[in-house]
Design a protein around this motif. Structure first.
Motif, PDB file in Angstrom:
ATOM      1  N   ASN A  97       0.864  -1.171   0.000  1.00  0.00           N
ATOM      2  CA  ASN A  97       0.000   0.000   0.000  1.00  0.00           C
ATOM      3  C   ASN A  97       0.913   1.238   0.000  1.00  0.00           C
ATOM      4  OD1 ASN A  97      -1.414   2.280   1.305  1.00  0.00           O
ATOM      5  ND2 ASN A  97      -3.111   0.835   1.426  1.00  0.00           N
ATOM      6  N   ILE A  98       0.862   2.004  -1.070  1.00  0.00           N
ATOM      7  CA  ILE A  98       1.805   3.126  -1.226  1.00  0.00           C
ATOM      8  C   ILE A  98       1.620   4.159  -0.110  1.00  0.00           C
ATOM      9  CG2 ILE A  98       2.562   5.010  -2.733  1.00  0.00           C
ATOM     10  CD1 ILE A  98       1.720   3.269  -5.111  1.00  0.00           C
ATOM     11  N   ALA A  99       0.377   4.490   0.203  1.00  0.00           N
ATOM     12  CA  ALA A  99       0.122   5.499   1.245  1.00  0.00           C
ATOM     13  C   ALA A  99       0.692   5.040   2.587  1.00  0.00           C
ATOM     14  CB  ALA A  99      -1.378   5.775   1.362  1.00  0.00           C
ATOM     15  N   GLU A 100       0.533   3.749   2.885  1.00  0.00           N
ATOM     16  CA  GLU A 100       1.096   3.236   4.147  1.00  0.00           C
ATOM     17  C   GLU A 100       2.620   3.274   4.121  1.00  0.00           C
ATOM     18  OE1 GLU A 100      -0.586  -0.625   5.039  1.00  0.00           O
ATOM     19  OE2 GLU A 100      -2.610   0.231   5.125  1.00  0.00           O
ATOM     20  N   GLY A 101       3.215   3.000   2.968  1.00  0.00           N
ATOM     21  CA  GLY A 101       4.669   3.100   2.821  1.00  0.00           C
ATOM     22  C   GLY A 101       5.140   4.528   3.091  1.00  0.00           C
ATOM     23  N   LEU A 102       4.407   5.499   2.562  1.00  0.00           N
ATOM     24  CA  LEU A 102       4.766   6.905   2.797  1.00  0.00           C
ATOM     25  C   LEU A 102       4.663   7.238   4.284  1.00  0.00           C
ATOM     26  CD1 LEU A 102       2.894   8.443  -0.267  1.00  0.00           C
ATOM     27  CD2 LEU A 102       5.380   8.319   0.031  1.00  0.00           C
ATOM     28  N   SER A 103       3.638   6.707   4.946  1.00  0.00           N
ATOM     29  CA  SER A 103       3.491   6.940   6.387  1.00  0.00           C
ATOM     30  C   SER A 103       4.639   6.293   7.160  1.00  0.00           C
ATOM     31  CB  SER A 103       2.158   6.381   6.882  1.00  0.00           C
ATOM     32  OG  SER A 103       1.108   6.966   6.164  1.00  0.00           O
ATOM     33  N   THR A 104       5.074   5.104   6.702  1.00  0.00           N
ATOM     34  CA  THR A 104       6.208   4.439   7.354  1.00  0.00           C
ATOM     35  C   THR A 104       7.470   5.296   7.235  1.00  0.00           C
ATOM     36  OG1 THR A 104       5.272   2.274   6.880  1.00  0.00           O
ATOM     37  CG2 THR A 104       7.642   2.341   7.340  1.00  0.00           C
ATOM     38  N   TYR A 105       7.684   5.880   6.062  1.00  0.00           N
ATOM     39  CA  TYR A 105       8.831   6.791   5.897  1.00  0.00           C
ATOM     40  C   TYR A 105       8.667   8.038   6.760  1.00  0.00           C
ATOM     41  CZ  TYR A 105      10.857   4.401   1.824  1.00  0.00           C
ATOM     42  OH  TYR A 105      11.461   3.513   0.991  1.00  0.00           O
ATOM     43  N   GLY A 106       7.451   8.562   6.824  1.00  0.00           N
ATOM     44  CA  GLY A 106       7.159   9.719   7.670  1.00  0.00           C
ATOM     45  C   GLY A 106       8.110  10.877   7.425  1.00  0.00           C
ATOM     46  N   SER A 107       8.677  11.395   8.503  1.00  0.00           N
ATOM     47  CA  SER A 107       9.518  12.596   8.403  1.00  0.00           C
ATOM     48  C   SER A 107      10.868  12.315   7.747  1.00  0.00           C
ATOM     49  CB  SER A 107       9.731  13.185   9.801  1.00  0.00           C
ATOM     50  OG  SER A 107      10.367  12.228  10.624  1.00  0.00           O
ATOM     51  N   HIS A 108      11.164  11.046   7.410  1.00  0.00           N
ATOM     52  CA  HIS A 108      12.416  10.751   6.701  1.00  0.00           C
ATOM     53  C   HIS A 108      12.375  11.198   5.241  1.00  0.00           C
ATOM     54  CE1 HIS A 108      14.242   8.446   9.902  1.00  0.00           C
ATOM     55  NE2 HIS A 108      13.191   7.673   9.994  1.00  0.00           N
ATOM     56  N   ILE A 109      11.176  11.419   4.706  1.00  0.00           N
ATOM     57  CA  ILE A 109      11.091  11.735   3.274  1.00  0.00           C
ATOM     58  C   ILE A 109      11.632  13.140   3.004  1.00  0.00           C
ATOM     59  CG2 ILE A 109       9.618  11.948   1.238  1.00  0.00           C
ATOM     60  CD1 ILE A 109       7.659  10.050   2.491  1.00  0.00           C
ATOM     61  N   GLY A 110      12.615  13.228   2.098  1.00  0.00           N
ATOM     62  CA  GLY A 110      13.196  14.522   1.742  1.00  0.00           C
ATOM     63  C   GLY A 110      12.960  14.895   0.290  1.00  0.00           C
ATOM     64  N   HIS A 111      12.378  13.965  -0.473  1.00  0.00           N
ATOM     65  CA  HIS A 111      12.148  14.214  -1.901  1.00  0.00           C
ATOM     66  C   HIS A 111      11.157  13.165  -2.386  1.00  0.00           C
ATOM     67  CE1 HIS A 111      13.554  16.360  -5.517  1.00  0.00           C
ATOM     68  NE2 HIS A 111      13.612  15.214  -6.174  1.00  0.00           N
ATOM     69  N   VAL A 112      10.328  13.547  -3.355  1.00  0.00           N
ATOM     70  CA  VAL A 112       9.377  12.591  -3.943  1.00  0.00           C
ATOM     71  C   VAL A 112       9.540  12.615  -5.457  1.00  0.00           C
ATOM     72  CG1 VAL A 112       6.917  12.158  -4.378  1.00  0.00           C
ATOM     73  CG2 VAL A 112       7.678  12.718  -2.056  1.00  0.00           C
ATOM     74  N   HIS A 113       9.599  11.422  -6.058  1.00  0.00           N
ATOM     75  CA  HIS A 113       9.491  11.351  -7.514  1.00  0.00           C
ATOM     76  C   HIS A 113       8.029  11.079  -7.840  1.00  0.00           C
ATOM     77  CE1 HIS A 113      14.021  10.787  -8.535  1.00  0.00           C
ATOM     78  NE2 HIS A 113      13.632  12.037  -8.584  1.00  0.00           N
ATOM     79  N   PHE A 114       7.430  12.074  -8.442  1.00  0.00           N
ATOM     80  CA  PHE A 114       5.985  12.113  -8.711  1.00  0.00           C
ATOM     81  C   PHE A 114       5.759  11.588 -10.126  1.00  0.00           C
ATOM     82  CE2 PHE A 114       2.235  15.019  -9.743  1.00  0.00           C
ATOM     83  CZ  PHE A 114       1.319  14.283  -9.005  1.00  0.00           C
ATOM     84  N   VAL A 115       5.233  10.385 -10.207  1.00  0.00           N
ATOM     85  CA  VAL A 115       5.199   9.664 -11.471  1.00  0.00           C
ATOM     86  C   VAL A 115       4.079   8.633 -11.379  1.00  0.00           C
ATOM     87  CG1 VAL A 115       6.970   8.103 -10.509  1.00  0.00           C
ATOM     88  CG2 VAL A 115       6.691   8.192 -12.987  1.00  0.00           C
ATOM     89  N   ASP A 116       3.698   8.068 -12.483  1.00  0.00           N
ATOM     90  CA  ASP A 116       2.593   7.104 -12.434  1.00  0.00           C
ATOM     91  C   ASP A 116       3.098   5.658 -12.390  1.00  0.00           C
ATOM     92  OD1 ASP A 116      -0.122   6.106 -12.537  1.00  0.00           O
ATOM     93  OD2 ASP A 116      -0.644   8.083 -13.325  1.00  0.00           O
ATOM     94  N   SER A 117       2.153   4.716 -12.296  1.00  0.00           N
ATOM     95  CA  SER A 117       2.464   3.297 -12.110  1.00  0.00           C
ATOM     96  C   SER A 117       3.359   2.731 -13.214  1.00  0.00           C
ATOM     97  CB  SER A 117       1.157   2.499 -12.065  1.00  0.00           C
ATOM     98  OG  SER A 117       0.347   2.839 -13.198  1.00  0.00           O
ATOM     99  N   ASN A 118       3.192   3.247 -14.440  1.00  0.00           N
ATOM    100  CA  ASN A 118       3.941   2.744 -15.592  1.00  0.00           C
ATOM    101  C   ASN A 118       5.137   3.633 -15.930  1.00  0.00           C
ATOM    102  OD1 ASN A 118       2.419   4.914 -16.277  1.00  0.00           O
ATOM    103  ND2 ASN A 118       1.212   3.889 -17.867  1.00  0.00           N
ATOM    104  N   ARG A 119       5.500   4.490 -15.026  1.00  0.00           N
ATOM    105  CA  ARG A 119       6.587   5.458 -15.170  1.00  0.00           C
ATOM    106  C   ARG A 119       6.281   6.537 -16.202  1.00  0.00           C
ATOM    107  NH1 ARG A 119      12.935   3.777 -13.872  1.00  0.00           N
ATOM    108  NH2 ARG A 119      12.982   5.139 -12.068  1.00  0.00           N
TER     109      ARG A 119
END
Ligand SMILES: [Mn+2]
Length: 271
Positions: free
Chosen positions: A197-219
């Motif tokens: 679950n991507i949203a849960e993965g993001l929550s697991t990272y929490g405040s560690h996230i310093g950058h996001v690659h914003f892209v779709d499922s097929n790149r």
């Protein structure tokens, strides 16, 4: 507030790869500014190919920042990475990354370690590779701190690395570092392959996230695949993410359309 960014690749050997604009910093910056992006992310073949003074002037003129700089040229061009069995190649990889950190720092931009992390194979055990990765992130993370930027580490999907693929194992690994200057790049394409679950993965990272690659499922650009951005946006909001969502996507169907699609999806979901 999350900020938008779009990738510009200057690496001939990376052609066919997931970068929106290609080979022309000035043209890419002008187009990014016109579409309303906040920043550009630059992928260069080496540190000397990042024209620090010119890029500073160019981005200032366009009202843009430099969100990050990539280090993958060391792998794509030289086939160096941080977990190779011979110390000379590992040193080449570290020196290459350090030089990109230094160039990026002059632009206020952190460097990303993605493909340069490498993988374990042959005579190198997973344990040994993770030990080398830990040493390199500690050393380079502290170096980045000295020059005033974080160091961004990007977990990749299983087809690109066998070191750390998921948020839970990455967060556990981060806890073993001595440096506190390494942040995580949450790449939605990689996470779509590896996370239940991507949203849960993001929550697991929490405040560690310093950058996001914003892209779709097929790149392809955001909005051109089957990614559900509603829970993703909600998770980023909940963790208080306020850095860049950067379009690292194929220039599909072409660069201009990819940049336009991404900023549309950004404005719809993340702005
Ligand atoms: Mn990525």
């Amino acid at each position: 507030m999350i900020k938008s960014a779009v990738t510009i690749s200057l690496v001939k050997e990376a052609e066919g790869g997931p970068f929106v604009f290609w080979h022309d910093l000035a043209a890419g910056c002008v187009k990014a500014a016109k579409l309303g992006y906040d920043a550009v992310e630059v992928f260069a073949p080496n540190a000397d190919a990042i024209p620090v003074a010119d890029l500073k002037a160019l981005t200032a003129e366009c009202g843009l920042k430099v969100a990050a700089v990539g280090t993958g040229g060391g792998w794509v061009i030289h086939k160096w990475h941080l977990c190779q069995p011979d110390a000379a190649s590992r040193d080449n990889a570290k020196n290459f990354i350090r030089s990109i950190i230094n160039a990026g720092a002059q632009l206020g931009a952190p460097a990303i370690i993605g493909s340069m992390q490498g993988r374990f194979e042959g005579e190198v055990s997973k344990e040994q590779a993770l030990c080398w990765l830990r040493e390199a992130l500690d050393e380079l993370g502290e170096h980045a701190k000295l020059v005033g930027v974080p160091l961004i580490y990007e977990p990749l999907n299983r087809y690109e690395s066998n070191l750390l693929n998921r948020a839970d194992e990455t967060v556990a690994f981060l806890g073993t570092l001595d440096t506190d200057n390494v942040v995580i790049l949450a790449d939605l394409f990689h996470m779509n392959i590896e996370e239940a679950n991507i949203a849960e993965g993001l929550s697991t990272y929490g405040s560690h996230i310093g950058h996001v690659h914003f892209v779709d499922s097929n790149r392809r650009p955001a909005g051109c695949g089957h990614m559900d951005y509603t829970p993703i946006a909600a998770a980023l909001k909940t963790i208080g993410y306020d850095k860049y969502a950067s379009a690292e996507a194929f220039p599909w169907p072409n660069s201009d359309a990819a940049a336009k699609a991404t900023i549309g999806a950004f404005n719809q979901h993340l702005a």
